[in-house]
Design an enzyme around this catalytic site. Sequence first.
Site, mmCIF file in Angstrom:
data_model
loop_
_atom_site.group_PDB
_atom_site.id
_atom_site.type_symbol
_atom_site.label_atom_id
_atom_site.label_comp_id
_atom_site.label_asym_id
_atom_site.label_seq_id
_atom_site.Cartn_x
_atom_site.Cartn_y
_atom_site.Cartn_z
ATOM 1 N N GLU A 1 0.771 -1.178 0.034
ATOM 2 C CA GLU A 1 -0.085 0.029 0.053
ATOM 3 C C GLU A 1 0.721 1.149 -0.088
ATOM 4 O O GLU A 1 0.377 2.196 -0.792
ATOM 5 C CB GLU A 1 -0.952 0.086 1.265
ATOM 6 C CG GLU A 1 -1.767 1.272 1.565
ATOM 7 C CD GLU A 1 -2.491 1.401 0.214
ATOM 8 O OE1 GLU A 1 -3.725 0.655 0.187
ATOM 9 O OE2 GLU A 1 -2.488 2.630 -0.606
ATOM 10 N N LYS B 1 5.264 5.764 -9.614
ATOM 11 C CA LYS B 1 4.031 5.615 -8.910
ATOM 12 C C LYS B 1 2.731 5.420 -9.869
ATOM 13 O O LYS B 1 1.832 4.862 -9.628
ATOM 14 C CB LYS B 1 3.681 6.820 -7.876
ATOM 15 C CG LYS B 1 4.480 6.891 -6.631
ATOM 16 C CD LYS B 1 4.381 7.998 -5.628
ATOM 17 C CE LYS B 1 5.798 8.216 -4.775
ATOM 18 N NZ LYS B 1 5.569 9.537 -4.140
ATOM 19 N N GLY C 1 6.693 10.654 4.265
ATOM 20 C CA GLY C 1 7.223 11.226 5.812
ATOM 21 C C GLY C 1 7.315 9.648 6.633
ATOM 22 O O GLY C 1 6.446 8.662 6.359
#
Length: 819
Positions: free
Chosen positions: A608, A684, A799
């Site tokens: 994910e 991506k 992050g």
Amino acid sequence: MRIYKFGGTSLGSASRIKKVADIITAAVAEEKIIVVVSALHRVTDLLLESATRASVGDSSCRATLDELDHLHFSIVDELFIDAHRDDVLSIIRADLADLHNIVQGVFLLKELSEKSLAHILSFGERLSAKIVSGYLQVRQLSSFIVDARELIVTDNNYPDARVNAQASEQQIQKRLTNFDGVPVVTGFIAAAPDGTITTLGRGGSDYTASLLGAALSASEVWIWSDVDGFFSADPKRVHDARILPYITYAEAMELSHAGAKVLHPLAVQPAMKAGIPLLIKNSFNPAAKGTRIEQTTPPEMSRTLPVTGLTSINSVVLLNMSGSGMVGVPGIASRLFSCLAQYRINVIFISQASSEQSITLAIKPSQAAKAKKILEAIFAREIEARQIEPLLIRRNLAMIAVVGNNMSGHPGVSAQLFETLGKNGINVIAVAQGANEMNISLVVDSNDEDKALNCIHESFFLSQRKVHLFIAGTGTIAKSLIGQLSAHRVNLQKDNDLDVVVCGMANTRAMALNDCGIDLEHWQEALVTSATHQGIEGYIALIREMNLHNTIFVDCTASAVVAARYPDLLLANISVVTANKLGMAAPWPLYQSIREAQRKSNARFLYETNVGAGLPIINTLHDLKNSGDKIISIEGVLSGTLSFIFNELRKGGKFSEIVRRAQEAGYTEPDPRDDLSGADFARKFLILGRELGFTLEYSDVVCESLVPAEYRGEMPVPEFLERLSTIDTWYAQEIDNAGKEGMTIAYAGEIRDGVASIGVKRLPLNSPIAGLNGSENMVVFTTERYRATPLVVRGPGAGGEVTAGGVFADILRIASYLV
Ligand code: ASP
Ligand code: MG
């Protein structure tokens, strides 16, 4: 009256024998006691060893005998003083001298008959009875020795003799109905009708004790050993095994036949017939309650669990006889088994499918060659006529038995059993369950034995399930993940009955491994660098070797080398959770082999965080697809840096200044051109495109770089930032022009009709993308169901904390599948 039988480990040293005397002294204060002893610890093994050596003319048999002498003398020395010591010494010296002579005879003749072997083995118990009885007298208990040759009558199958129950009962009653003091009976040994010494098979003193108890209608038979009783599984192999306070005779019989070493399998029968309870007690821990074996377990103890215990025999051989000539031909099985019986080959396991095409048997490895030869001779005619195939032998196997009275009539037990094995990738080679439904036996590869025991045990006995994590990488994501795991572990245990155990961590230089779990507060110290550490590759090899159940490999690296190992991991039935994009965005052949491994394996693969870190993008996409929605397009901003730059541009800033600010705030890679090139962003979209089912390579993604061609290459970063101002006006004009048409610009990606492209795009001012702030990411799904208002996922897309959170969620998803 009670029978107390003490095993070899309970008689392992002078101090152990003193403890045994304490136990007996306490017991005789309450009831009459008959003591049965095994040989002292290791003695039977040493006797067997010296006899075997002597039989091939190996003179080291003498050294073994010397060791035996020494073992007995040193215990006697420590246990007795003065006249007592001299008495006992002279008695055992005489026995040992006899033994030396007999072994010498075997050595000279180079011949060891079963009769001589039984004779040699009998010395162990004869010696130990003398020592124990002598010591009880020192402790002021009147005691006498009873040689079991006077009690137990057998056939003349010397080392594994069969007991004549009736004759033995009479002898026992005659000899032991009335007595004073404490009889110490030699376990294990017996006599054939002509008086020759026989033995009852290894571990046979339990059987002696049970025969005595039954013949004398004792109130109980206590078997004292060095474990607290029967366990739900072997505690050496299954750490969470628990003691079973009560089991039935039938269960005890099944468990001990299937490898539980606590009790000799034949010992149950006499006690069961006479209805005498058997107790398994620990002489090292006499206060422990032990296991009580009776006809039924007390109603208040009636178990809700269908399974009572597991055991295994760690090396068996499967013999498989098959052939069309076996179908519907009566007498094949009868010939097969009678010839095995005739040659005393013990069959541990039998399975035949209803097609009658094959019969599978498990036997001890030591008997495999002999069995094969015998069967090939017996069935030579059929084999020659091709009615029966040549016999197949399969080695390095383990047999596992799942035992329980309550399994009978309880649907779902085998479903649960095979499900947990299947999810852990354990192949079941053969299965047998009888119609009494008390025992399901299965044969697996030896390498899988411990793993199978642990996952079956966990599935049936533990409310709390375990998953074992092996983390690769020790950077930002791994650090955050460890922090989250350690903060949340107790909650998961309490609320989800799940224990997430980190068993391994590694980077290219160092590694920590611990199958019980690494201390997450001090994982850095646990990481050790060693000259033999072979990077992540070596780490993966070790993980495979450990072969734990419910294993998840967690890739927190950004390494192509690690991503290349996903197929191997999956095929070894290790699930993978990855934050590393280099698998899903790999060149097509690797991508394809990951997918293929995923299809073949029972393990799971989740990623994910490859797109938008912790944001639910891949899962959302799967849910839409799987529920039958049709995806028309996916648009989005999947780079925090580029999102920031364009969000600021729309507010009216200068391009070069914004890039500089972003760099200073740490939003960019050290060289901002790495972000401005769009490469990571493109990866991506490549992944999203592949998720939609398109065959795409990285080079198929149309990618507009924001770095003008002349500024790529070797130009130093400050100079690049300096020159960037030359394109400021272009951006200002673009926004202006777009504004005149009610539009604005953003750096965004899009997949539509199989084409993935990313670059500077014009968008309507009311597009959700135009409303982004800061470094937010966003994905916009336009589908048949979400057409008028598209489905939007928005939030921080990078992050350590959010990425680790996404990885954690994937781990929990796999955990809930596994357990
Ligand atoms: N001493 C024998 C053996 O080691 C019998 C027993 O211990 O029960 O097999
Ligand atoms: Mg034993």
